[in-house]
Design a protein around this motif. Sequence first.
Motif: not given
Length: 644
Positions: A499-515
């Motif tokens: 979950l942690v690794l997949i979520a990291g990839g999802l977040s990176l795909s959406r762009g930075p600064h979202e938190g």
Amino acid sequence: MANLASGYLLWFVGRLSRFHKQAILLFLDVVLAPAALLASLHFLLPPMMALEMVVQGAYGFLAVTCFAAVGSPLLGIPKIKLKAYEAVGAIRTALLALFAGLGLWLASLWVGFALPAAVMPLFLLIYILLMVIARFALLSLLLSVLRQGQVRRNVVIYGAGNTGTMLASALRAHESIHVVAFVDDSKSVQGMTLMGLKVYPANHLEKIVARHDVERVLLAMPSASAARQASIARDLVSRGLDVHALPSIAQLVGAEVIVDTLAPFSPSAFLGRDPVNDLRPEASDAYGGKTILVTGAGGSVGAELCRQLIRYRPACIVLFEVSEIALYTIRHEMAPQTEALGICLVPLLGTVTESRQVRAALAKYKVDVILHAAAYKHVPLVEDNPIAGLNNNVLGTRTLAEAAVEQGVKRFILISTDKAVRPTNVMGASKRMAEFVVQDMARRATTTDFSIVRFGNVLGSSGSVVPLFREQIRMGGPVTLTHEDVTRYFMTISEAAALVLIAGGLSLSRGPHEGDLFVLDMGQPIRIRDLAERMILAAGYTVKSAENPCGQIEVVLIGLRPGEKLHEELLIQPGMLTTPHEKILRVQERGLTNMEMTMALRDLRAAVAIGDAAAACHTLETYVEGYESKFQRYPDTRRKRIRS
């Protein structure tokens, strides 16, 4: 006078070498041969006729003496220790008697006189008896000498089966241990005498202990279940007895396998849903060819993150861990795989609270992604040590996050917990503050993408209920439960890491600064009592309860621990957004303002610097919804001023 003689004998025996002891036994064998022949003639013939036969049969006496002198060493009888003189020794003694008898028969043929027909069998019988009796007499004398001045401990053997009888046989010649009786639950052997010891039922144990001043009981019942053995042991210990258990002799020599009666089970069987273990392209892009630093790399979740990272083929994995043994263990486990795949593996001893050490590590290895799993997570321990918990979980997270921005780290993922939602304990409040820190850094950062992954309890992690229940079941119970209705969300360790690794990839795909704050769809919470009972049944035991008083393992309520909640939550505010992964949801929760975050960190640093636990907990109470400090609050209007 008697003590003086005993002391002299003890000194004499202590000075005897192995050669001297074997010479004494050989001398006995040689001397007893003509003595046995003389005794047989005496028993069969009148005195005068016996004397005449002795004179005429002088060659016979010489023959049995010589044959005994030759046969005893050939058969190795003098080399048999007195303590070990049993079946094998008796057989060799019989063979020696036959050999000496052969010498007597040959001598009678040589000189041409006939012995009475009954002399030969009587000689053999008397010679065997004399050698056996002589050895047991010597053993008794030796033991009495060796036991002088020693305290003998009376023991009872619980279990009159094969293991128990073999144990009694082994202890029979022990200098300081005296077996006084057997105890057994089986009515088929109660009242019998084994190895010269009576077998008593268990309800006679108290009388045996009082009569013989017994201090220790030896459990010799390896075929009984662990729960049964543990139940007996607890009962014996409650009576003030020292209890020792042993496996069967066959298990000790490897003829039988020593089996852990607690059968293994699949943690995913308790989830009520399919575990997550798939690779996503987004995650591969996030970690493939990158340098990844994992804090808390030796912990349960941190170690699993490291293992699963290998599948994404990063360029380098930096294992950042404060515990030397934990770091050694995970490095030793991973090294063969990473070397085979050409992945650089760096073990790094350190703590996230040391700013210079963190910055040096990030700069030296040019870290691209940080997986922040380092945290003090055990609720009761952090409750008792709030300063250490807050320094590590909150200020350590801030130190690491600031260093990540300064060193140009591209991705920072915080591992959080459902205990951060409206926490009632210091650990949960510290993790909520860590979430505030990451949300604040996400607003400030321009090059580093911050995100949070929040999930529930991890099955099988250190300190969780599963290994605790396993150990309690292995020991025969009882299984301790804090409350009848307590529930928790659960996932497996492998699922948590995925979950942690997949979520990291999802977040990176959406762009930075979202938190981003990600939460796993964990299904329905699990009732801990149901988990305990299912684990007991999975281990092959029955649950002891009011409905089943004959059950083997009982579940006992001990009350909620300080700061423990009856039910955990995953969300502070309702409403979740979907993501490309069906098991991962994104939530939007309000963090602290810039001013609030600055004041909270200032107050927290000041309290930690002087070790003021009350002030530190009051700071948590001010900023973390749901948390109430156990310390009496001083007059303070800061909350009203901040929230107004």
